[in-house]
Design a protein around this motif. Sequence first.
Motif, PDB file in Angstrom:
ATOM      1  N   SER A 151      81.825   0.717   4.786  1.00 32.24           N
ATOM      2  CA  SER A 151      82.507   0.240   5.993  1.00 32.24           C
ATOM      3  C   SER A 151      81.986   0.956   7.232  1.00 32.24           C
ATOM      4  O   SER A 151      81.757   0.334   8.275  1.00 32.24           O
ATOM      5  CB  SER A 151      84.021   0.468   5.862  1.00 32.24           C
ATOM      6  N   ARG A 152      81.771   2.254   7.125  1.00 32.40           N
ATOM      7  CA  ARG A 152      81.249   3.003   8.275  1.00 32.40           C
ATOM      8  C   ARG A 152      79.853   2.524   8.658  1.00 32.40           C
ATOM      9  O   ARG A 152      79.542   2.365   9.841  1.00 32.40           O
ATOM     10  CB  ARG A 152      81.240   4.499   7.958  1.00 32.40           C
ATOM     11  N   ASP A 153      79.032   2.274   7.644  1.00 33.44           N
ATOM     12  CA  ASP A 153      77.681   1.786   7.930  1.00 33.44           C
ATOM     13  C   ASP A 153      77.721   0.414   8.594  1.00 33.44           C
ATOM     14  O   ASP A 153      76.942   0.126   9.516  1.00 33.44           O
ATOM     15  CB  ASP A 153      76.870   1.703   6.637  1.00 33.44           C
ATOM     16  N   ARG A 154      78.625  -0.439   8.152  1.00 40.27           N
ATOM     17  CA  ARG A 154      78.736  -1.780   8.731  1.00 40.27           C
ATOM     18  C   ARG A 154      79.216  -1.717  10.173  1.00 40.27           C
ATOM     19  O   ARG A 154      78.723  -2.458  11.030  1.00 40.27           O
ATOM     20  CB  ARG A 154      79.670  -2.633   7.877  1.00 40.27           C
ATOM     21  N   VAL A 155      80.156  -0.840  10.440  1.00 37.47           N
ATOM     22  CA  VAL A 155      80.639  -0.699  11.814  1.00 37.47           C
ATOM     23  C   VAL A 155      79.519  -0.190  12.718  1.00 37.47           C
ATOM     24  O   VAL A 155      79.334  -0.680  13.838  1.00 37.47           O
ATOM     25  CB  VAL A 155      81.856   0.246  11.857  1.00 37.47           C
ATOM     26  N   ARG A 156      78.768   0.780  12.243  1.00 36.94           N
ATOM     27  CA  ARG A 156      77.638   1.298  13.034  1.00 36.94           C
ATOM     28  C   ARG A 156      76.646   0.180  13.345  1.00 36.94           C
ATOM     29  O   ARG A 156      76.114   0.076  14.458  1.00 36.94           O
ATOM     30  CB  ARG A 156      76.958   2.439  12.271  1.00 36.94           C
ATOM     31  N   HIS A 157      76.417  -0.659  12.369  1.00 38.99           N
ATOM     32  CA  HIS A 157      75.503  -1.792  12.558  1.00 38.99           C
ATOM     33  C   HIS A 157      76.078  -2.797  13.555  1.00 38.99           C
ATOM     34  O   HIS A 157      75.367  -3.287  14.447  1.00 38.99           O
ATOM     35  CB  HIS A 157      75.252  -2.459  11.210  1.00 38.99           C
ATOM     36  N   LEU A 158      77.381  -3.090  13.436  1.00 45.51           N
ATOM     37  CA  LEU A 158      78.022  -4.075  14.312  1.00 45.51           C
ATOM     38  C   LEU A 158      77.991  -3.651  15.779  1.00 45.51           C
ATOM     39  O   LEU A 158      77.810  -4.478  16.669  1.00 45.51           O
ATOM     40  CB  LEU A 158      79.472  -4.290  13.882  1.00 45.51           C
ATOM     41  N   VAL A 159      78.167  -2.361  16.021  1.00 42.87           N
ATOM     42  CA  VAL A 159      78.160  -1.876  17.400  1.00 42.87           C
ATOM     43  C   VAL A 159      76.823  -2.145  18.073  1.00 42.87           C
ATOM     44  O   VAL A 159      76.747  -2.380  19.277  1.00 42.87           O
ATOM     45  CB  VAL A 159      78.513  -0.370  17.434  1.00 42.87           C
ATOM     46  N   GLY A 160      75.769  -2.166  17.288  1.00 44.32           N
ATOM     47  CA  GLY A 160      74.443  -2.395  17.850  1.00 44.32           C
ATOM     48  C   GLY A 160      74.058  -3.851  18.007  1.00 44.32           C
ATOM     49  O   GLY A 160      72.968  -4.149  18.523  1.00 44.32           O
ATOM     50  N   LEU A 161      74.931  -4.772  17.589  1.00 45.51           N
ATOM     51  CA  LEU A 161      74.604  -6.197  17.664  1.00 45.51           C
ATOM     52  C   LEU A 161      75.193  -6.840  18.925  1.00 45.51           C
ATOM     53  O   LEU A 161      76.207  -6.392  19.451  1.00 45.51           O
ATOM     54  CB  LEU A 161      75.165  -6.933  16.434  1.00 45.51           C
ATOM     55  N   ALA A 163      76.918 -10.367  20.700  1.00 42.11           N
ATOM     56  CA  ALA A 163      78.005 -11.229  20.244  1.00 42.11           C
ATOM     57  C   ALA A 163      77.542 -12.320  19.269  1.00 42.11           C
ATOM     58  O   ALA A 163      78.146 -12.498  18.202  1.00 42.11           O
ATOM     59  CB  ALA A 163      78.726 -11.847  21.440  1.00 42.11           C
ATOM     60  N   PRO A 164      76.468 -13.073  19.551  1.00 39.89           N
ATOM     61  CA  PRO A 164      76.040 -14.105  18.597  1.00 39.89           C
ATOM     62  C   PRO A 164      75.632 -13.518  17.251  1.00 39.89           C
ATOM     63  O   PRO A 164      75.923 -14.098  16.197  1.00 39.89           O
ATOM     64  CB  PRO A 164      74.851 -14.770  19.302  1.00 39.89           C
ATOM     65  N   GLU A 165      74.950 -12.365  17.289  1.00 38.21           N
ATOM     66  CA  GLU A 165      74.508 -11.734  16.042  1.00 38.21           C
ATOM     67  C   GLU A 165      75.695 -11.258  15.207  1.00 38.21           C
ATOM     68  O   GLU A 165      75.677 -11.353  13.974  1.00 38.21           O
ATOM     69  CB  GLU A 165      73.569 -10.555  16.342  1.00 38.21           C
ATOM     70  N   ARG A 166      76.732 -10.746  15.890  1.00 42.47           N
ATOM     71  CA  ARG A 166      77.923 -10.318  15.148  1.00 42.47           C
ATOM     72  C   ARG A 166      78.578 -11.502  14.441  1.00 42.47           C
ATOM     73  O   ARG A 166      79.005 -11.400  13.286  1.00 42.47           O
ATOM     74  CB  ARG A 166      78.941  -9.656  16.093  1.00 42.47           C
TER      75      ARG A 166
END
Length: 321
Positions: A151-161, A163-166
């Motif tokens: 979950s932490r890794d996914r959140v870190r990834h999401l912050v870098g995306l 809006a369309p990519e998320r």
Amino acid sequence: MEFFTGFVVTGAVRGADATSTPAEVTALLGDRFVESRTGAGQLLRCYDLVELAWKQDGAEDRWRGLYLTLQAHRLEQPLSVDELSAALDRIGFPLVEVAPDGVGCRPFVRADSRVGVLVDEESGEVMQLTVPAWFAPGPRGEPSPVPPGASRDRVRHLVGLGAPEREAWARRRQPEEADEAARWWWSLWVAYRQRLYAGDGRNRDHDRSAVREAGLWLLGKCEAAGVLDRTEAVCEIARYGLLEPDAAVRACLDAIPVSRGDVATRESTPYPYARETLAAVNASRAAKRLSLAAGALLPGVRDRALRAEVEVWLELRTRLM
């Protein structure tokens, strides 16, 4: 039994609740108490079974309520959870059992009053009742479907995306089954909150606006999945600073589901509460939570009209549910 069922239904003891100030509690419950202060800026007070705690906020010596607890384990005659549940069922306010905590307790909760009940797993005796509960029914009270590290890794990834990519990322990974999806979104929001709390520099790889945008997006998904209602989502926005103070206060005021003229008060609502008055009671509770969340942001608010609106709501606080 009436004393305990009344607390579960209302989240208050003779009008004193977890938002009451020390002076308000003294006026309602009297001055026969034991009190102590801790080095962490906390004030603890005990009236036999009833315990309250506050934390000092800022240099103005204001006390913010943390919790109100009934220590049922101190009773000479133990209180059975079966008897408590049966009494609550009879008056139409049932408890919901949450997943066990793994250390010998069975947690129960009444979600609208936010009262949690801890029960000894072996004896079935009620140990304590607390408001606000730190556990919840539904997806929030169930084990996460994703390991914490993932979950932490996914959140870190999401912050870098962007809006369309998320959105594309979510479409590929969100579970299809509704309950599982709700737990999945909740686990991501919990990981996001832990990331904010860590304060160890892990957010330096992204600017603050990207972190806020990802948080708002996650809260929107949690609300859409039914794991948070509107009041809870907006209170999270205010608590974690996901909008500037003026915008966050405006969101709190917009989310209040009832006007000041129509809001239910302690004077206007029959006690004990009945099922037919519960919608009005819960709207009053939402108004109280949202106005308190907005009030905590007032030092940073520039718009005088917003400040005035919040201050009027805060004047109603002791009369709300």
